[in-house]
Design a protein around this motif. Sequence first.
Motif, PDB file in Angstrom:
ATOM      1  N   ASN A   1      20.433 -26.065  55.010  1.00 14.40           N
ATOM      2  CA  ASN A   1      20.876 -26.340  53.392  1.00 14.40           C
ATOM      3  C   ASN A   1      22.342 -26.035  53.349  1.00 14.40           C
TER       4      ASN A   1
ATOM      5  N   HIS B   1      16.309 -25.449  47.475  1.00 11.21           N
ATOM      6  CA  HIS B   1      17.933 -25.842  47.202  1.00 11.21           C
ATOM      7  C   HIS B   1      18.414 -27.182  47.643  1.00 11.21           C
ATOM      8  N   GLN B   2      17.459 -27.822  48.250  1.00  8.68           N
ATOM      9  CA  GLN B   2      17.762 -29.358  48.812  1.00  8.68           C
ATOM     10  C   GLN B   2      16.938 -30.048  47.953  1.00  8.68           C
TER      11      GLN B   2
ATOM     12  N   ASP C   1      27.388 -25.047  50.795  1.00  8.78           N
ATOM     13  CA  ASP C   1      26.191 -25.868  50.630  1.00  8.78           C
ATOM     14  C   ASP C   1      26.156 -27.187  51.109  1.00  8.78           C
ATOM     15  N   LEU C   2      25.564 -27.650  51.992  1.00 12.99           N
ATOM     16  CA  LEU C   2      25.808 -28.927  52.787  1.00 12.99           C
ATOM     17  C   LEU C   2      25.212 -30.077  51.523  1.00 12.99           C
TER      18      LEU C   2
ATOM     19  N   GLN D   1      20.457 -26.820  43.508  1.00  9.55           N
ATOM     20  CA  GLN D   1      20.524 -27.699  44.597  1.00  9.55           C
ATOM     21  C   GLN D   1      21.663 -28.030  45.194  1.00  9.55           C
ATOM     22  N   LYS D   2      22.713 -27.932  44.283  1.00 10.85           N
ATOM     23  CA  LYS D   2      24.261 -28.502  44.703  1.00 10.85           C
ATOM     24  C   LYS D   2      25.346 -27.334  44.650  1.00 10.85           C
TER      25      LYS D   2
HETATM   26 CA    CA Z   1      21.655 -27.359  48.348  1.00  3.97          CA
END
Ligand code: CA
Length: 442
Positions: free
Chosen positions: A89, A185-186, A151-152, A142-143
């Motif tokens: 993540n 978180h993805q 955060d990728l 998530q972002k």
């Molecule tokens: Ca994320």
Amino acid sequence: MRIGTFVHLFEWSHGDVAIECEAFLGPKKFSAVQVSPPNEHIVGDEWWTRYQPVSYALESRSGSHEAFVDMVKRCKAVGVDVIVDVVVNHMAAGSEGVGVNGTHYTNRNFDPLYSPDDFHHSESDNQSNCQVNDYNDLENVQKCDLVGLPDLDTSSPKVQKTIASYLDNLLEAGVAGFRLDASKHQESEALGQYLSQMSSTTVPYVFCEVIEGDEEAVKAEMYFDYCDVTEFNFAQEVGSNIVSPGKMKFLSGVGSSWGLIPSDSAVTFTDNHDTQRGNAPLTYKDGPLYDVFNIFLLTSDYGYPKLMSSYEFDDPDQGPPDSSPCDGHGWVCEHRRYGGLVAWRISAGENEVSNFQSLDDGEGDVICFSRGNAAFVAINRSEDTFVLKCGTETNLRAGTYYNVLDDNESTIDIDESGKVSNDIEIGAMGAVALHLGAMHEY
Ligand code: CA
Ligand code: ARE
């Protein structure tokens, strides 16, 4: 229904995991072992350095690439799958640093893997991003950066390709499964996309770490198409019935009717490496009551159980001891106490819980149940010895059975009608577990 059992050997070295597979996990028929993230991470003594990736080189506190491959091979040879904790993540936090394998990185720049544009970032500045601070907001969860970790952008084709190639490398080494860290978180579709881009013909077992909080934006069910999901509420709901006396009798029918996710998608555990430092109802520090919880975990027909195997700690940041596990120096090795229940679960197979009985005249501390005609358990959560009466129904066929929680030291006779033939003492916070695979004379 899951008949297997797996164990998280938290922060064990690759060499020690290999030895444990050969000496204990294989012989006891564990289905798999979850290992700590094997890729390059930041330098430091804290356990959580492992959750700050610097590169996907298989070099870590647990050992070298070579040791990793050797571990996977040796575990596989004795029938134990290796499940890798996959941290994709995010990457390591901070403006600059060097990983344990010597890889240098700067803020959001991990040459040659990722450059700043591969991360979620502020519109005007690719050197910074928002922080996760609103669990009711899907985009925020998530972002944005989780606890400051860059955060990728997992929806980016380049990032997905890079992750898929890391996963392919793991499969090539013989790995059989993944725990996808911080899955919550993805975006679930993005996670599904990188999984579908793996080129390996091996289909891994995948479970996603999703902590579904009340009223939060991210739901466990968003991930069911791609992976099993950690059911954190199992520990909370079942645990609360074990922590307080008199409530064991309520443990019949644990499952969807309790608001838990479907059994076939659920990974269950009493505590994990985070909750044992946080809100776990019980941990190794609670002694025999924790054993009662683990015995219920392993005999329940709900979910795919994972045992936690820990080291002792006072400081929650403290890393692992510098010694071999299970020799008494700082390691707890909980999983060694319940080895007999792994074969019990295999015997229990697809059978649901039946014959659930509250045995102590409504007190609610002593229960027993069967799994079809294949397995039986009686659990005494009280502070006193309990006498399991001659005549108690087990549903087992006649014979002499070992108590698999007793290193097969004691035996118990079951008569022609499936009932216990003699009075049997079950110690305080103790249990008796019998199954068809552990009969004395047959
Ligand atoms: Ca994320
Ligand atoms: C460390 C330091 C931080 C520092 C950061 C960056 O402790 O102070 O800001 O580094 O420098 C682990 C540790 C973290 C550690 C991190 C990186 O726990 O303390 O940060 O490694 O080294 C949420 C997530 C869930 C996550 C838990 C911990 O949703 O995914 O928080 N769990 C996994 C792992 C952790 C790991 C990470 C993710 C990161 O299992 O071990 O962190 O890779 C409610 C919410 C949950 C929330 C929970 C706790 O229940 O519903 O979603 O879980 O609260 O906040």
